[in-house]
Design an enzyme around this catalytic site. Structure first.
Site, PDB file in Angstrom:
ATOM      1  N   GLY A 151       0.855  -1.203   0.000  1.00  0.00           N
ATOM      2  CA  GLY A 151       0.000   0.000   0.000  1.00  0.00           C
ATOM      3  C   GLY A 151       0.880   1.238   0.000  1.00  0.00           C
ATOM      4  O   GLY A 151       0.524   2.284   0.544  1.00  0.00           O
ATOM      5  N   GLY A 205      -0.111   5.009  -1.182  1.00  0.00           N
ATOM      6  CA  GLY A 205      -1.174   5.732  -0.492  1.00  0.00           C
ATOM      7  C   GLY A 205      -0.671   6.919   0.314  1.00  0.00           C
ATOM      8  O   GLY A 205       0.516   7.269   0.276  1.00  0.00           O
ATOM      9  N   ASP A 260       2.152  -1.976  -4.375  1.00  0.00           N
ATOM     10  CA  ASP A 260       0.776  -1.471  -4.340  1.00  0.00           C
ATOM     11  C   ASP A 260       0.007  -2.124  -5.479  1.00  0.00           C
ATOM     12  O   ASP A 260       0.600  -2.631  -6.441  1.00  0.00           O
ATOM     13  CB  ASP A 260       0.758   0.076  -4.497  1.00  0.00           C
ATOM     14  CG  ASP A 260      -0.508   0.707  -3.925  1.00  0.00           C
ATOM     15  OD1 ASP A 260      -1.597   0.483  -4.492  1.00  0.00           O
ATOM     16  OD2 ASP A 260      -0.413   1.396  -2.899  1.00  0.00           O
ATOM     17  N   ARG A 276      -2.152  -0.275  -7.219  1.00  0.00           N
ATOM     18  CA  ARG A 276      -2.151   0.738  -8.279  1.00  0.00           C
ATOM     19  C   ARG A 276      -0.703   1.081  -8.655  1.00  0.00           C
ATOM     20  O   ARG A 276       0.237   0.629  -8.009  1.00  0.00           O
ATOM     21  CB  ARG A 276      -2.926   1.987  -7.874  1.00  0.00           C
ATOM     22  CG  ARG A 276      -2.455   2.668  -6.616  1.00  0.00           C
ATOM     23  CD  ARG A 276      -3.205   3.976  -6.388  1.00  0.00           C
ATOM     24  NE  ARG A 276      -3.333   4.298  -4.989  1.00  0.00           N
ATOM     25  CZ  ARG A 276      -3.469   5.527  -4.532  1.00  0.00           C
ATOM     26  NH1 ARG A 276      -3.509   6.550  -5.351  1.00  0.00           N
ATOM     27  NH2 ARG A 276      -3.582   5.758  -3.241  1.00  0.00           N
ATOM     28  N   ASP A 285      -1.136  -7.436  -5.415  1.00  0.00           N
ATOM     29  CA  ASP A 285      -2.417  -7.418  -4.700  1.00  0.00           C
ATOM     30  C   ASP A 285      -2.237  -8.221  -3.408  1.00  0.00           C
ATOM     31  O   ASP A 285      -1.933  -9.410  -3.456  1.00  0.00           O
ATOM     32  CB  ASP A 285      -3.482  -8.074  -5.601  1.00  0.00           C
ATOM     33  CG  ASP A 285      -4.857  -8.052  -4.965  1.00  0.00           C
ATOM     34  OD1 ASP A 285      -4.978  -7.684  -3.777  1.00  0.00           O
ATOM     35  OD2 ASP A 285      -5.818  -8.411  -5.677  1.00  0.00           O
ATOM     36  N   TYR A 318     -15.420  -0.171   8.894  1.00  0.00           N
ATOM     37  CA  TYR A 318     -13.979   0.096   9.019  1.00  0.00           C
ATOM     38  C   TYR A 318     -13.523  -0.114  10.471  1.00  0.00           C
ATOM     39  O   TYR A 318     -12.538  -0.801  10.736  1.00  0.00           O
ATOM     40  CB  TYR A 318     -13.729   1.535   8.564  1.00  0.00           C
ATOM     41  CG  TYR A 318     -12.316   2.044   8.711  1.00  0.00           C
ATOM     42  CD1 TYR A 318     -11.271   1.511   7.970  1.00  0.00           C
ATOM     43  CD2 TYR A 318     -12.025   3.108   9.579  1.00  0.00           C
ATOM     44  CE1 TYR A 318      -9.983   2.007   8.093  1.00  0.00           C
ATOM     45  CE2 TYR A 318     -10.743   3.614   9.702  1.00  0.00           C
ATOM     46  CZ  TYR A 318      -9.725   3.054   8.959  1.00  0.00           C
ATOM     47  OH  TYR A 318      -8.446   3.560   9.080  1.00  0.00           O
ATOM     48  N   LYS A 359     -11.001  -2.911  12.016  1.00  0.00           N
ATOM     49  CA  LYS A 359      -9.775  -2.539  12.739  1.00  0.00           C
ATOM     50  C   LYS A 359      -9.750  -3.200  14.117  1.00  0.00           C
ATOM     51  O   LYS A 359      -8.707  -3.672  14.571  1.00  0.00           O
ATOM     52  CB  LYS A 359      -9.658  -1.016  12.880  1.00  0.00           C
ATOM     53  CG  LYS A 359      -9.333  -0.299  11.572  1.00  0.00           C
ATOM     54  CD  LYS A 359      -7.961  -0.687  11.049  1.00  0.00           C
ATOM     55  CE  LYS A 359      -7.563   0.055   9.793  1.00  0.00           C
ATOM     56  NZ  LYS A 359      -6.332  -0.433   9.180  1.00  0.00           N
TER      57      LYS A 359
END
Ligand code: NAD
Ligand code: SER
Length: 317
Positions: free
Chosen positions: A10, A13, A36, A38, A54, A144, A148
């Site tokens: 990630g 980000g 990442d 993306r 991924d 979310y 968490k």
């Protein structure tokens, strides 16, 4: 001492870009692999290795960990609060399975450390609103927050049962100028600086008196690195640590911006994110982090506003 080789998942980000750059300074560019789903963030280009990956593809993740001789993973891939309420299934799936994939591989490959962030979103409307303590009633009402909180207990479980040295912080809302935020309820506190410089006006999606716990990115990056470098025996909390920087409302940040841009104006049009913000505490008690590994924030609202506006103005020139 064994040379550490770090994988940041990630990395493109909001936190990933700055954390990857900071880790590369400490451990050497070649020893920090950014990854990442993306494409690589432009700020990371040419600064070190990057793999497109991924985190949900466990096999590919496992192959990369072995092939690159990875010893530590920083897992930052997640769906945040506001986007999560729009797609609860995706948020639950990514936030849980991504973590379990990493924890399993860490156990199998005997990685030295894992970092995974939690959030103030674990707290819900029944938690204390002011100076919310480390241990208290925790009944999150967003997908979310639920993901968490469950994740915190998975981290604790892998530490207790398998000895995986996984460490975690409950970040407040993070404010930064380098990489754009990715769909959180606290994102208004980033957008407001951009809009103040661009249009001199900001239409805020939260009410003017919505106080939330916040932190400037340099403090968050330092907290993360200090936590990860602390001796294992100091880390007595294996769920996740409360972490606090500052607390302010949209009206207060607007007033602070006006000291630099007197013509700046703000209006308020609360949307679905107001209910999320209302469910969270207004301030956080992080005394356990301070006692156990010496945490201390540096930035307040005035210091952060100075730095944000200065850097954004330099970027726009
Ligand atoms: P972000 O949305 O900016 O970045 C997440 C990155 O993960 C993105 O670049 C995205 O492309 C990537 N990603 C998404 N799905 C992926 C997948 N399947 N495989 C690989 N990569 C994937 O989020 P952020 O703000 O940088 O947050 C990082 C972590 O910190 C998250 O766990 C978040 O919950 C936590 N956190 C953030 C804040 C905050 O204010 N930014 C506050 C509390 C906690
Ligand atoms: N900044 C995050 C969000 O608003 C808090 O975890 O979702």
């Amino acid at each position: 001492m064994k040379q550490e080789k770090i994988l940041v998942i990630g990395a493109s980000g909001q936190i990933g870009v700055e954390l990857t750059l900071a880790l590369r300074k400490i451990y050497g560019a070649a020893n920090v692999v950014a990854s990442d789903l993306r494409e690589q963030n432009a700020l990371l280009e040419g600064t070190g290795p990057y793999v497109s990956m991924d985190v949900m593809n466990k096999e590919m993740l496992h192959v990369q960990v072995i092939r690159q001789n990875i010893t530590q993973i920083y897992l930052l891939a997640a769906i945040l609060s506001a986007t999560g309420e729009k797609n609860p299934n995706l948020a639950w799936h990514l936030n849980m399975q991504g973590l379990l994939n990493v924890l399993d591989i860490a156990r199998e490959e005997k990685l030295t450390k894992v970092y995974w962030p939690s959030s103030i979103a674990v707290f819900g409307p029944t938690s204390p609103r002011q100076m919310c303590p480390q241990k208290t009633i925790i009944e999150p009402t967003t997908v979310y927050g639920i993901s968490k909180y469950a994740g915190e207990f998975w981290c604790n479980y892998y530490f207790m049962k398998f000895g995986v040295d996984v460490r975690s912080l409950r970040y407040p809302g993070l404010i930064s100028y380098k990489s754009a935020p990715g769909g959180g309820t606290t994102d208004y506190a980033v957008e407001i600086y951009h809009e103040a410089l661009k249009d001199g006006h900001y239409d805020c999606f939260l009410e003017k008196d919505t106080y939330l716990p916040m932190m400037y990115m340099p403090d968050a990056i330092r907290a993360t690195i200090e936590l990860m470098e602390a001796p294992s025996e100091s880390i007595k909390t294996r769920t996740s640590y409360n972490l606090s920087g500052m607390s302010f409302s949209p009206e207060e940040i607007a007033t602070e911006i006006k000291t630099h841009i007197p013509q700046f104006s703000i209006s308020y049009q609360p949307d679905y994110r107001q209910a999320i913000a209302n469910s969270w505490p207004q301030s956080i008690d992080d005394s356990v982090a301070r006692e156990e590994w010496g945490w201390k924030p540096e930035y307040n609202l005035a210091g952060m506003t100075n730095d944000m506006l200065e850097n954004l103005q330099t970027e726009n020139r």
